[in-house]
Design an enzyme around this catalytic site. Structure first.
Site, PDB file in Angstrom:
ATOM      1  N   ASP A 104     -31.681   7.402 -26.013  1.00  0.00           N
ATOM      2  CA  ASP A 104     -31.272   6.350 -26.886  1.00  0.00           C
ATOM      3  C   ASP A 104     -30.596   5.139 -26.061  1.00  0.00           C
ATOM      4  O   ASP A 104     -29.928   4.259 -26.632  1.00  0.00           O
ATOM      5  CB  ASP A 104     -30.199   6.644 -27.931  1.00  0.00           C
ATOM      6  CG  ASP A 104     -29.084   7.502 -27.175  1.00  0.00           C
ATOM      7  OD1 ASP A 104     -28.793   7.300 -26.023  1.00  0.00           O
ATOM      8  OD2 ASP A 104     -28.568   8.196 -28.051  1.00  0.00           O
ATOM      9  N   GLU A 126     -35.973  14.227 -26.312  1.00  0.00           N
ATOM     10  CA  GLU A 126     -34.584  14.158 -27.076  1.00  0.00           C
ATOM     11  C   GLU A 126     -34.750  13.301 -28.312  1.00  0.00           C
ATOM     12  O   GLU A 126     -34.051  12.296 -28.602  1.00  0.00           O
ATOM     13  CB  GLU A 126     -33.417  13.579 -26.382  1.00  0.00           C
ATOM     14  CG  GLU A 126     -32.030  13.950 -27.280  1.00  0.00           C
ATOM     15  CD  GLU A 126     -30.930  13.622 -26.173  1.00  0.00           C
ATOM     16  OE1 GLU A 126     -30.381  12.440 -26.216  1.00  0.00           O
ATOM     17  OE2 GLU A 126     -30.367  14.399 -25.502  1.00  0.00           O
ATOM     18  N   GLU A 140     -27.011   2.606 -29.586  1.00  0.00           N
ATOM     19  CA  GLU A 140     -27.741   3.990 -29.340  1.00  0.00           C
ATOM     20  C   GLU A 140     -28.604   4.468 -30.700  1.00  0.00           C
ATOM     21  O   GLU A 140     -29.898   4.954 -30.557  1.00  0.00           O
ATOM     22  CB  GLU A 140     -27.012   5.252 -28.959  1.00  0.00           C
ATOM     23  CG  GLU A 140     -26.330   4.950 -27.613  1.00  0.00           C
ATOM     24  CD  GLU A 140     -25.228   3.981 -27.589  1.00  0.00           C
ATOM     25  OE1 GLU A 140     -24.709   3.624 -28.398  1.00  0.00           O
ATOM     26  OE2 GLU A 140     -24.872   3.754 -26.300  1.00  0.00           O
ATOM     27  N   HIS A 216     -16.529   6.236 -22.535  1.00  0.00           N
ATOM     28  CA  HIS A 216     -17.392   5.151 -22.195  1.00  0.00           C
ATOM     29  C   HIS A 216     -18.267   4.319 -23.492  1.00  0.00           C
ATOM     30  O   HIS A 216     -18.493   3.278 -23.347  1.00  0.00           O
ATOM     31  CB  HIS A 216     -18.486   5.555 -21.208  1.00  0.00           C
ATOM     32  CG  HIS A 216     -19.710   6.254 -22.028  1.00  0.00           C
ATOM     33  ND1 HIS A 216     -20.553   5.820 -22.657  1.00  0.00           N
ATOM     34  CD2 HIS A 216     -19.727   7.661 -21.872  1.00  0.00           C
ATOM     35  CE1 HIS A 216     -21.331   6.534 -23.012  1.00  0.00           C
ATOM     36  NE2 HIS A 216     -21.062   7.844 -22.612  1.00  0.00           N
ATOM     37  N   ARG A 218     -19.416   2.080 -26.250  1.00  0.00           N
ATOM     38  CA  ARG A 218     -19.276   0.591 -26.557  1.00  0.00           C
ATOM     39  C   ARG A 218     -18.207   0.538 -27.770  1.00  0.00           C
ATOM     40  O   ARG A 218     -17.619  -0.463 -27.704  1.00  0.00           O
ATOM     41  CB  ARG A 218     -20.475  -0.204 -26.735  1.00  0.00           C
ATOM     42  CG  ARG A 218     -20.990  -0.746 -25.460  1.00  0.00           C
ATOM     43  CD  ARG A 218     -22.346  -1.395 -25.686  1.00  0.00           C
ATOM     44  NE  ARG A 218     -22.680  -2.363 -24.814  1.00  0.00           N
ATOM     45  CZ  ARG A 218     -23.238  -2.271 -23.577  1.00  0.00           C
ATOM     46  NH1 ARG A 218     -23.207  -0.837 -23.239  1.00  0.00           N
ATOM     47  NH2 ARG A 218     -23.543  -3.106 -22.624  1.00  0.00           N
ATOM     48  N   HIS A 249     -15.426   6.157 -16.210  1.00  0.00           N
ATOM     49  CA  HIS A 249     -16.732   5.654 -16.013  1.00  0.00           C
ATOM     50  C   HIS A 249     -16.640   4.410 -15.136  1.00  0.00           C
ATOM     51  O   HIS A 249     -15.553   3.600 -15.039  1.00  0.00           O
ATOM     52  CB  HIS A 249     -16.963   5.258 -17.367  1.00  0.00           C
ATOM     53  CG  HIS A 249     -18.470   4.915 -17.656  1.00  0.00           C
ATOM     54  ND1 HIS A 249     -19.019   3.725 -17.259  1.00  0.00           N
ATOM     55  CD2 HIS A 249     -19.635   5.455 -17.994  1.00  0.00           C
ATOM     56  CE1 HIS A 249     -20.218   3.474 -17.680  1.00  0.00           C
ATOM     57  NE2 HIS A 249     -20.682   4.469 -18.240  1.00  0.00           N
TER      58      HIS A 249
HETATM   59  C1  UD1 Z   1     -25.088   3.096 -21.166  1.00  0.00           C
HETATM   60  C2  UD1 Z   1     -25.685   3.425 -22.243  1.00  0.00           C
HETATM   61  C3  UD1 Z   1     -25.071   4.414 -23.132  1.00  0.00           C
HETATM   62  C4  UD1 Z   1     -24.863   5.675 -22.268  1.00  0.00           C
HETATM   63  C5  UD1 Z   1     -24.163   5.394 -21.083  1.00  0.00           C
HETATM   64  C6  UD1 Z   1     -24.105   6.590 -20.310  1.00  0.00           C
HETATM   65  C7  UD1 Z   1     -26.673   1.224 -23.255  1.00  0.00           C
HETATM   66  C8  UD1 Z   1     -26.452  -0.078 -24.077  1.00  0.00           C
HETATM   67  N1  UD1 Z   1     -25.687   1.974 -23.023  1.00  0.00           N
HETATM   68  O1  UD1 Z   1     -23.792   2.810 -21.457  1.00  0.00           O
HETATM   69  O2  UD1 Z   1     -26.096   4.595 -24.094  1.00  0.00           O
HETATM   70  O3  UD1 Z   1     -24.239   6.520 -23.147  1.00  0.00           O
HETATM   71  O4  UD1 Z   1     -24.586   4.258 -20.429  1.00  0.00           O
HETATM   72  O5  UD1 Z   1     -23.051   6.586 -19.298  1.00  0.00           O
HETATM   73  O6  UD1 Z   1     -27.959   1.378 -22.808  1.00  0.00           O
HETATM   74  N2  UD1 Z   1     -21.573   0.330 -13.956  1.00  0.00           N
HETATM   75  C9  UD1 Z   1     -21.418   0.401 -12.440  1.00  0.00           C
HETATM   76  N3  UD1 Z   1     -22.179   1.187 -11.802  1.00  0.00           N
HETATM   77  C10 UD1 Z   1     -22.837   2.322 -12.733  1.00  0.00           C
HETATM   78  C11 UD1 Z   1     -22.948   2.329 -13.758  1.00  0.00           C
HETATM   79  C12 UD1 Z   1     -22.368   1.452 -14.672  1.00  0.00           C
HETATM   80  O7  UD1 Z   1     -20.621  -0.400 -11.993  1.00  0.00           O
HETATM   81  O8  UD1 Z   1     -23.384   3.235 -11.967  1.00  0.00           O
HETATM   82  C13 UD1 Z   1     -20.760  -0.540 -14.637  1.00  0.00           C
HETATM   83  C14 UD1 Z   1     -21.435  -2.111 -14.473  1.00  0.00           C
HETATM   84  O9  UD1 Z   1     -20.510  -2.968 -14.406  1.00  0.00           O
HETATM   85  C15 UD1 Z   1     -22.198  -2.197 -16.066  1.00  0.00           C
HETATM   86  C16 UD1 Z   1     -21.216  -1.521 -16.800  1.00  0.00           C
HETATM   87  O10 UD1 Z   1     -20.767  -0.468 -16.083  1.00  0.00           O
HETATM   88  O11 UD1 Z   1     -22.389  -3.603 -16.112  1.00  0.00           O
HETATM   89  C17 UD1 Z   1     -21.740  -0.811 -18.193  1.00  0.00           C
HETATM   90  O12 UD1 Z   1     -22.974  -0.349 -18.176  1.00  0.00           O
HETATM   91  P1  UD1 Z   1     -24.093  -0.277 -19.259  1.00  0.00           P
HETATM   92  O13 UD1 Z   1     -25.229   0.473 -18.498  1.00  0.00           O
HETATM   93  O14 UD1 Z   1     -24.361  -1.572 -19.552  1.00  0.00           O
HETATM   94  O15 UD1 Z   1     -23.454   0.305 -20.269  1.00  0.00           O
HETATM   95  P2  UD1 Z   1     -22.815   1.865 -20.361  1.00  0.00           P
HETATM   96  O16 UD1 Z   1     -21.343   1.722 -21.277  1.00  0.00           O
HETATM   97  O17 UD1 Z   1     -22.693   2.541 -19.056  1.00  0.00           O
HETATM   98  N1  UDP Z   2     -21.300  13.794 -16.133  1.00  0.00           N
HETATM   99  C1  UDP Z   2     -21.160  13.466 -14.684  1.00  0.00           C
HETATM  100  N2  UDP Z   2     -20.194  13.128 -14.079  1.00  0.00           N
HETATM  101  C2  UDP Z   2     -19.069  12.592 -14.687  1.00  0.00           C
HETATM  102  C3  UDP Z   2     -19.135  12.669 -16.255  1.00  0.00           C
HETATM  103  C4  UDP Z   2     -20.082  13.006 -16.934  1.00  0.00           C
HETATM  104  O1  UDP Z   2     -22.401  13.979 -14.227  1.00  0.00           O
HETATM  105  O2  UDP Z   2     -18.093  12.243 -14.097  1.00  0.00           O
HETATM  106  C5  UDP Z   2     -22.284  14.066 -16.951  1.00  0.00           C
HETATM  107  C6  UDP Z   2     -22.253  15.047 -17.866  1.00  0.00           C
HETATM  108  O3  UDP Z   2     -22.266  16.426 -17.412  1.00  0.00           O
HETATM  109  C7  UDP Z   2     -23.226  14.741 -18.904  1.00  0.00           C
HETATM  110  C8  UDP Z   2     -23.469  13.557 -18.655  1.00  0.00           C
HETATM  111  O4  UDP Z   2     -22.925  13.119 -17.411  1.00  0.00           O
HETATM  112  O5  UDP Z   2     -24.577  15.485 -18.563  1.00  0.00           O
HETATM  113  C9  UDP Z   2     -23.116  12.413 -20.097  1.00  0.00           C
HETATM  114  O6  UDP Z   2     -23.130  11.054 -19.360  1.00  0.00           O
HETATM  115  P1  UDP Z   2     -22.478   9.989 -20.411  1.00  0.00           P
HETATM  116  O7  UDP Z   2     -21.241  10.750 -20.788  1.00  0.00           O
HETATM  117  O8  UDP Z   2     -22.352   8.879 -19.239  1.00  0.00           O
HETATM  118  O9  UDP Z   2     -23.447   9.533 -21.257  1.00  0.00           O
HETATM  119  P2  UDP Z   2     -24.010  10.144 -22.876  1.00  0.00           P
HETATM  120  O10 UDP Z   2     -24.293  11.394 -22.842  1.00  0.00           O
HETATM  121  O11 UDP Z   2     -22.787   9.910 -23.905  1.00  0.00           O
HETATM  122  O12 UDP Z   2     -25.110   9.087 -23.267  1.00  0.00           O
END
Ligand code: UD1
Ligand code: UDP
Length: 390
Positions: A104, A126, A140, A216, A218, A249
């Site tokens: 999602d 999923e 999502e 994490h 939003r 995160h």
């Molecule tokens: C995204 C997904 C969310 C998912 C989550 C898992 C969308 C809109 N959101 O949210 O559904 O649950 O990932 O974690 O698709 N960043 C880094 N390095 C990384 C990852 C993120 O620096 O490896 C920072 C960047 O500044 C980025 C910000 O995190 O702009 C947000 O990342 P983004 O993918 O937009 O949203 P998430 O909150 O991570």
């Molecule tokens: N996870 C990880 N390292 C961390 C925190 C979470 O590998 O420090 C794993 C966790 O076991 C799960 C996945 O990341 O499998 C969940 O990701 P996240 O919470 O970012 O996203 P969501 O599931 O809410 O979309």
């Protein structure tokens, strides 16, 4: 999409964030087991960079295409536009028979929409999770709805997710109930002998109980998260035998508030996101988990760990019904109260700490790939259906 006999099909997996990678990895590995039937292609958007690379490395996945779209402070528009443009090029070059997307995220929806624009079939891994509240979780809930509307094959993890799809008039023979691939991934990683690397050496596993935290979402950014962190601070002040381990995160909007509220607090370990293997093993060694994550809600029950979910809704009602997961939202008093109770009332703790496996049995990827081969006439045998076990 019609069933047609073919010699082989090209299946392109598209993913971009940490959870999609963890949950798609078992599918990528399984697809590679049928070289006569399936030509696999892996395309990552890299909506996440470091957190995606951690998973690619662990599962030894080398993408054929890496769009490298992540930017600091990216908006939903940025992700959607960059992913769509990049995937247009990849689809034009590869002409896959089927595009597989997961879950999602915005990568998921962009992947499905890009495939649709190329009139390419879509399989949704999923599929069918719903809260029926379009802003919770945001974005999502809408991403999975829209992906479901486009998809031709729906891999629903549970009976509940299948029911949601049937209620939306998805034809029954387009749905396969497979279990969630996250449990396949978990089976690869958790083991009793796992030893943690020096980043975790300051944690006193012998004398303290571990409270593991991730946040994490939003819709929780800003004040809701601040309330949670204040509750954790109160908990640490009250209970001298706990340590909070918090892999924070990478989102700077999360990191800023965490640092303001919990930076320098004794027995609180603010660390970088962990690789999946140490994280899964840390869940296994924890007493209690507080999270707004989707994936963690699925993994922790399999490990018999109580989870307090820092959200008002969940698309994963199975473990709530089983009693291992409780939805508590982000109100400071409630978060403190629920966590305090579980850490001080052993009866209540034992009631929640029963392990249950509503989300999978470790064979989801096998069922998904078999369903694809069945659908394309590459095997006569339909996959078995996942059924929940206690
Ligand atoms: C995204 C997904 C969310 C998912 C989550 C898992 C969308 C809109 N959101 O949210 O559904 O649950 O990932 O974690 O698709 N960043 C880094 N390095 C990384 C990852 C993120 O620096 O490896 C920072 C960047 O500044 C980025 C910000 O995190 O702009 C947000 O990342 P983004 O993918 O937009 O949203 P998430 O909150 O991570
Ligand atoms: N996870 C990880 N390292 C961390 C925190 C979470 O590998 O420090 C794993 C966790 O076991 C799960 C996945 O990341 O499998 C969940 O990701 P996240 O919470 O970012 O996203 P969501 O599931 O809410 O979309």
């Amino acid at each position: 999409m019609t069933k047609s006999k073919k010699r082989s099909i090209k299946v392109m997996t598209v993913f971009g964030t940490r959870p999609e990678a963890i949950k798609m990895a078992p599918v990528v590995i399984e697809l590679a087991k049928f070289p006569d039937d399936i030509v696999p292609v892996v395309a990552v958007t890299a909506q996440h960079r470091e957190m995606l690379d951690q998973v690619l490395h662990l599962f030894d996945i080398r993408p054929d295409y890496d769009l490298d779209i992540m930017a600091a402070g990216q908006t939903l528009f940025d992700i959607t536009i960059k992913a769509m443009r990049g995937l247009d090029g990849v689809l034009t070059a590869e002409h896959p028979d089927l595009v597989l997307v997961h879950g999602d995220t915005t990568t998921t929806f962009a992947g499905a929409l890009a495939a649709y624009y190329h009139q390419t079939a879509v399989g949704h891994v999923e599929a069918g999770l719903r809260t029926h509240n379009k802003y919770s979780p945001f974005p999502e809930e809408m991403n999975r709805h829209l992906t479901g509307a486009i998809a031709d094959l729906h891999f629903a993890p549970t009976d509940t997710s299948e029911k949601n799809l049937l209620a939306e008039n998805v034809p029954t023979d387009h749905i396969y109930v497979t279990g969630n691939t996250v449990i396949d991934a978990l089976h690869h990683t958790v083991n009793e002998e796992f030893s943690f690397d020096p980043a975790l050496s300051k944690i006193n596993f012998h004398h303290h109980r571990i409270v593991l935290v991730t946040t994490h979402r939003r819709e929780n950014l800003g004040e809701p998260m601040r309330h949670v962190y204040k509750a954790l601070k109160r908990l640490i002040d009250e209970l001298s035998d706990i340590e909070v381990v918090f892999p924070v995160h990478k989102n700077p909007k999360v990191r800023e508030v965490v640092e303001q509220e919990l930076g320098g607090v004794e027995r609180v370990h603010l660390i970088d996101p962990l690789d999946y293997e140490p994280f899964a093993n840390l869940m296994h060694r924890s007493t209690l988990i507080l999270t707004d994550s989707g994936g963690v809600q699925e993994e922790a029950p399999a490990l018999g760990k109580p989870v307090l979910v820092l959200r008002d809704t969940t698309e994963r009602p199975e473990a709530v019904a089983a009693g291992t997961v409780k939805l508590i939202g982000t109100d400071m008093d409630r978060v403190y109260g629920e966590a305090y109770r579980l850490l001080t009332d052993s009866k209540e703790y034992s009631r929640m700490a029963e392990s249950c496996n509503p989300y999978g049995d470790g064979h989801a990827a096998r069922r998904i790939v078999q369903a694809i081969r069945y659908h394309y006439g590459l095997t006569e045998e339909k996959p078995d259906r996942f059924t929940m076990t206690k």
